[in-house]
Motif scaffolding. Sequence first.
Motif, short mmCIF file in Angstrom:
data_model
loop_
_atom_site.label_atom_id
_atom_site.label_comp_id
_atom_site.label_asym_id
_atom_site.label_seq_id
_atom_site.Cartn_x
_atom_site.Cartn_y
_atom_site.Cartn_z
N HIS A 85 0.83 -1.21 0.00
CA HIS A 85 0.00 0.00 0.00
C HIS A 85 0.86 1.26 0.00
N LEU A 86 1.90 1.24 0.85
CA LEU A 86 2.79 2.40 0.90
C LEU A 86 3.50 2.61 -0.44
N LEU A 87 3.98 1.46 -0.99
CA LEU A 87 4.64 1.56 -2.29
C LEU A 87 3.67 2.09 -3.34
N VAL A 90 3.27 5.73 -2.87
CA VAL A 90 4.44 6.44 -3.38
C VAL A 90 4.40 6.50 -4.90
N LEU A 91 4.10 5.32 -5.52
CA LEU A 91 4.02 5.31 -6.98
C LEU A 91 2.91 6.22 -7.49
N LEU A 92 1.77 6.20 -6.75
CA LEU A 92 0.67 7.06 -7.17
C LEU A 92 1.05 8.54 -7.05
N ALA A 93 1.76 8.85 -5.94
CA ALA A 93 2.22 10.23 -5.77
C ALA A 93 3.19 10.63 -6.88
N LEU A 94 4.11 9.67 -7.19
CA LEU A 94 5.04 9.95 -8.28
C LEU A 94 4.31 10.11 -9.60
#
Length: 311
Positions: A85-87, A90-94
């Motif tokens: 979920h965190l990854l 992070v990917l979604l934020a990126l």
Amino acid sequence: MEVQFTGVSQRSPNSLRYRYRMQGVDRDWIEAAESGQVAYTNLPAGTLRFEVQVARAPVDWSRPVNQAQVELQVEAPWWQRTGTHLLGLVLLALLFAGLHAFLGRRQSRRRRRLESVVAQRTEELREKNAELEQASREREQLLTQLAHQAHHDALTGLPNRRACDLFLESAVERAEDAGTPLCVALVDVDRFKPINDRYGHQAGDEVLAQVAAHLLASLQHPSVFVGRTGGEEFLVVLRDMAREEALPRLEQARMDIAAMRLASLGDDLACTISVGLVQQASGEKPDDLLRRADERLYEAKRSGRNRVVAG
């Protein structure tokens, strides 16, 4: 997962009854008439417990013959784990950051293209405005030139016959309204035809131009108007001047022209003028003034030319 269960009874194996449940999955006990197996899919992550009980018929589940249980620890699938979920966050934020940067760059390119188009259109408009302004200036110059040509003689640069008539009419009205004196003189170049016949029309044009220049120079005064009415004849209007003041001015102009020499024509060509001068009488119209001035002019011609006759 699959769970198999069975009970053993030497005395009456066919009288055994079963019930089972998976805590956290099954809402209540599930009864089965014989041993067997049960399959579970999509188990939730966490700690689970599978329970099974066996009893003899007639069944009294408050007193089961035996029971068994199995503790289970179900791991969440990778896509449900916190790290995933965190990854993903992070990917979604990126992804959002990249999308925002992409959209920002595209917007910036669009803005630059728009600014370039606006600058280009502005420059085109500026050039068009400059062309229109230049065309307007040229039009004004042409109108001014046409107006000048419409009221001025091309050879001498003096006001032409039309301009002379308009000026004389205005000067007569002004003198009548103000009660001021007004003098009018007709000037004619003496023996102009022999000059044209002997030296040609180009020489005649030069004589007329020189006479016009000397008249302007000799009669230079804010109240004096000099125009060419046609051929070798000129009109002089002297506003705010009585005959006594106008006469010496015209005499001086006559003498200046008589002293003029046109050496460019090959020899010492000279010419003279005859002048008829009149002063406006009360209520006298422009045509009457010109008629009387013309009479004085012909009187000067008959008297030998090269003179001013006032009447």
